[in-house]
Design an enzyme around this catalytic site. Structure first.
Site, mmCIF file in Angstrom:
data_model
loop_
_atom_site.group_PDB
_atom_site.id
_atom_site.type_symbol
_atom_site.label_atom_id
_atom_site.label_comp_id
_atom_site.label_asym_id
_atom_site.label_seq_id
_atom_site.Cartn_x
_atom_site.Cartn_y
_atom_site.Cartn_z
ATOM 1 N N TYR A 84 0.814 -1.215 0.000
ATOM 2 C CA TYR A 84 0.000 0.000 0.000
ATOM 3 C C TYR A 84 0.853 1.273 0.000
ATOM 4 O O TYR A 84 0.340 2.360 -0.235
ATOM 5 C CB TYR A 84 -0.950 0.032 1.218
ATOM 6 C CG TYR A 84 -1.948 -1.107 1.272
ATOM 7 C CD1 TYR A 84 -1.978 -2.085 0.292
ATOM 8 C CD2 TYR A 84 -2.860 -1.219 2.307
ATOM 9 C CE1 TYR A 84 -2.878 -3.130 0.328
ATOM 10 C CE2 TYR A 84 -3.769 -2.262 2.366
ATOM 11 C CZ TYR A 84 -3.769 -3.217 1.366
ATOM 12 O OH TYR A 84 -4.670 -4.255 1.420
ATOM 13 N N LYS B 112 4.331 -15.246 2.587
ATOM 14 C CA LYS B 112 4.284 -16.004 1.327
ATOM 15 C C LYS B 112 5.739 -16.258 0.924
ATOM 16 O O LYS B 112 6.205 -15.889 -0.157
ATOM 17 C CB LYS B 112 3.511 -15.193 0.270
ATOM 18 C CG LYS B 112 3.224 -15.934 -1.015
ATOM 19 C CD LYS B 112 2.125 -16.972 -0.905
ATOM 20 C CE LYS B 112 2.007 -17.756 -2.204
ATOM 21 N NZ LYS B 112 1.088 -18.904 -2.103
ATOM 22 N N ASP C 2 -1.936 -18.416 2.152
ATOM 23 C CA ASP C 2 -3.083 -19.120 1.554
ATOM 24 C C ASP C 2 -3.587 -20.205 2.500
ATOM 25 O O ASP C 2 -4.789 -20.384 2.701
ATOM 26 C CB ASP C 2 -2.758 -19.678 0.156
ATOM 27 C CG ASP C 2 -1.353 -20.243 0.026
ATOM 28 O OD1 ASP C 2 -0.580 -20.195 1.006
ATOM 29 O OD2 ASP C 2 -1.018 -20.759 -1.068
ATOM 30 N N ASP D 195 -4.888 -7.078 6.198
ATOM 31 C CA ASP D 195 -6.135 -6.448 5.769
ATOM 32 C C ASP D 195 -7.149 -7.527 5.382
ATOM 33 O O ASP D 195 -8.297 -7.533 5.838
ATOM 34 C CB ASP D 195 -5.826 -5.535 4.568
ATOM 35 C CG ASP D 195 -7.022 -4.734 4.106
ATOM 36 O OD1 ASP D 195 -7.948 -4.544 4.914
ATOM 37 O OD2 ASP D 195 -7.020 -4.296 2.941
ATOM 38 N N ASP E 181 -10.633 -9.261 7.754
ATOM 39 C CA ASP E 181 -12.039 -9.310 7.317
ATOM 40 C C ASP E 181 -12.541 -10.752 7.373
ATOM 41 O O ASP E 181 -13.685 -11.005 7.774
ATOM 42 C CB ASP E 181 -12.187 -8.782 5.880
ATOM 43 C CG ASP E 181 -12.491 -7.282 5.835
ATOM 44 O OD1 ASP E 181 -11.940 -6.550 6.684
ATOM 45 O OD2 ASP E 181 -13.265 -6.848 4.960
#
Ligand SMILES: NC(=O)c1ccc[n+]([C@@H]2O[C@H](COP(=O)([O-])OP(=O)(O)OC[C@H]3O[C@@H](n4cnc5c(N)ncnc54)[C@H](O)[C@@H]3O)[C@@H](O)[C@H]2O)c1
Ligand SMILES: CC(C)[C@H](C(=O)O)[C@@H](O)C(=O)O
Ligand SMILES: [Mg+2]
Length: 361
Positions: free
Chosen positions: A146, A195, A227, A251, A255
């Site tokens: 970001y 990752k 994942d 992020d 959620d």
């Protein structure tokens, strides 16, 4: 005691949920004899409407004068908002990223906790959540994708867009230290999510986290690929204690984890720097689909206010009282629509705020 609190109402449901959290804070003042002086700050679309930009330097300076800032949410409707046609730096979200960066708020704590009273709102089977779900996501908030360089170019009639993901060793180290410190006060387990099977930034992340772990022999460290983590959150969510991860993974995973806690409307957050100062906000967005209807769940914002009392103002007893009020209201069967289940009493945003105030008295 007297404190100066910045209030960012923001966009969409932001003003509705901040109003309810403020009611609760006022009740805390009344009960415990504190004085909160509020400063209203503009961010996101609300700031674009007045100043033409999502965050002004003056607002940053005003925020710095506060002991803490409580925020609702910012952003427009992805389908209809004209802001989405603007370049990324002019959108409401740019204001949020800028305030986080300007105030050095690198540590984003997102507690995902399933109240026993909300078991019916959790979509997972009872045997999966039987032990109790209590996970803290420690999300790195001022680095990564970001904040990397971005570009969109056109070459030979073909458009090409690029985002870059960079992490430095000190950036990883300071967030890892936060995760291990907090794990010590919890169940002493850190799951670092990356990752590392693909990304260089994740390989550095893993190496630095392992180095930090040497100073915490009492805390168990495990690594998990992102994942797999996304799958494990619904397969076996109770295995987690502190989940340490980079900006974008945190992020997305927060959620996802919010649904195990019953609703995104339950997920609070604290964004902290090296000082006592913090920005406190629910993890959800401005929910344009339900804005203005008085049906949004204000509990994530109220619990964020409780985090503010605890982390920035050192008012532990008061924070606990707010959390107990939330628990009591859930126990009494009151629910906003997002956490509604059979046999419960459906209430609006403002009714939920009133009930919480009453429970505090
Ligand atoms: N920190 C923030 O301010 C923040 C966080 C996330 C998204 N956003 C922004 O919000 C805007 C909308 O994004 P989105 O729709 O993808 O995500 P969102 O979190 O706003 O909404 C996703 C879904 O969850 C529901 N929801 C969210 N909060 C709720 C609450 N308190 N009570 C009940 N239901 C709730 C919404 O109605 C919607 O169906 C975008 O502009 C996005 O950039 C801002
Ligand atoms: C609005 C957006 C920039 C923000 C983020 O990605 O950090 C939001 O999704 C959040 O979770 O706080
Ligand atoms: Mg988000």
């Amino acid at each position: 005691m007297e404190y100066r609190i910045g209030l960012i109402h923001g966009d969409g449901i932001g003003p509705e949920i901040v109003d309810e959290a403020k009611k609760v804070l006022d009740a805390v003042c009344e009960k415990y004899g504190h004085k909160f002086e509020y400063t209203n700050l503009l961010l996101g679309g609300a700031s674009i409407d007045v100043h033409g930009v999502p965050l002004t330097d003056e607002t940053i300076e005003e925020a710095k004068k506060c002991d803490a800032v409580l925020m609702g949410s910012i952003g427009g409707d992805a389908k209809t908002s004209p802001w989405y046609k603007l370049s990324p730096d002019k959108r409401p979200e740019a204001g949020l990223l800028k305030i986080r960066k300007s105030l050095g708020l690198f540590a984003n704590l997102r507690p995902a906790y399933l109240y026993q009273e909300l078991k019916d709102a959790c979509p997972l089977k009872e045997e999966i959540i039987g032990e109790g779900f209590d996970m803290l996501i420690m999300r790195e908030l001022t680095g990564g994708l970001y904040f990397g360089e971005r570009s969109t170019v056109e070459e030979n009639g073909i458009k090409k867009a690029t985002d870059t993901l960079t992490y430095s060793e000190p950036e990883i180290r300071r967030i890892a230290i936060r995760a291990f410190d907090i794990a010590r006060k919890r169940k002493k387990k850190v799951t670092s999510v990356d990752k590392a099977n693909v990304l260089d930034s994740s390989r550095l992340w893993r190496a630095v986290v392992e180095d930090v772990a040497k100073d915490y022999p009492d805390v168990t460290l495990e690594h998990m690929l992102v994942d797999n983590c996304a799958m494990q959150i619904v397969h076996n969510p109770c295995q987690f204690d502190v989940v340490l991860t980079e900006n974008m993974f945190g992020d997305i995973l927060s959620d996802e984890a919010s649904m195990v806690a019953g609703s995104i409307g339950m997920l609070s957050s604290a964004s902290l720097n090296e000082t006592k100062f913090g920005l406190y906000e629910p993890s959800h967005g401005s929910a344009p689909d339900i804005a203005g209807k008085n049906i949004a769940n204000p509990i994530a914002t109220v619990l964020s206010a409780a985090m503010m009392l605890r982390y920035s103002l050192d008012l532990d007893k008061e924070a606990e009282a707010v959390e107990n009020a939330v628990q009591k209201i859930l126990k009494d069967g009151y629910r906003t629509v997002d956490i509604m289940s059979e046999g419960c009493k459906k209430v609006s945003t403002s009714e939920m705020g009133d009930l919480l105030v009453k429970a505090l008295e």
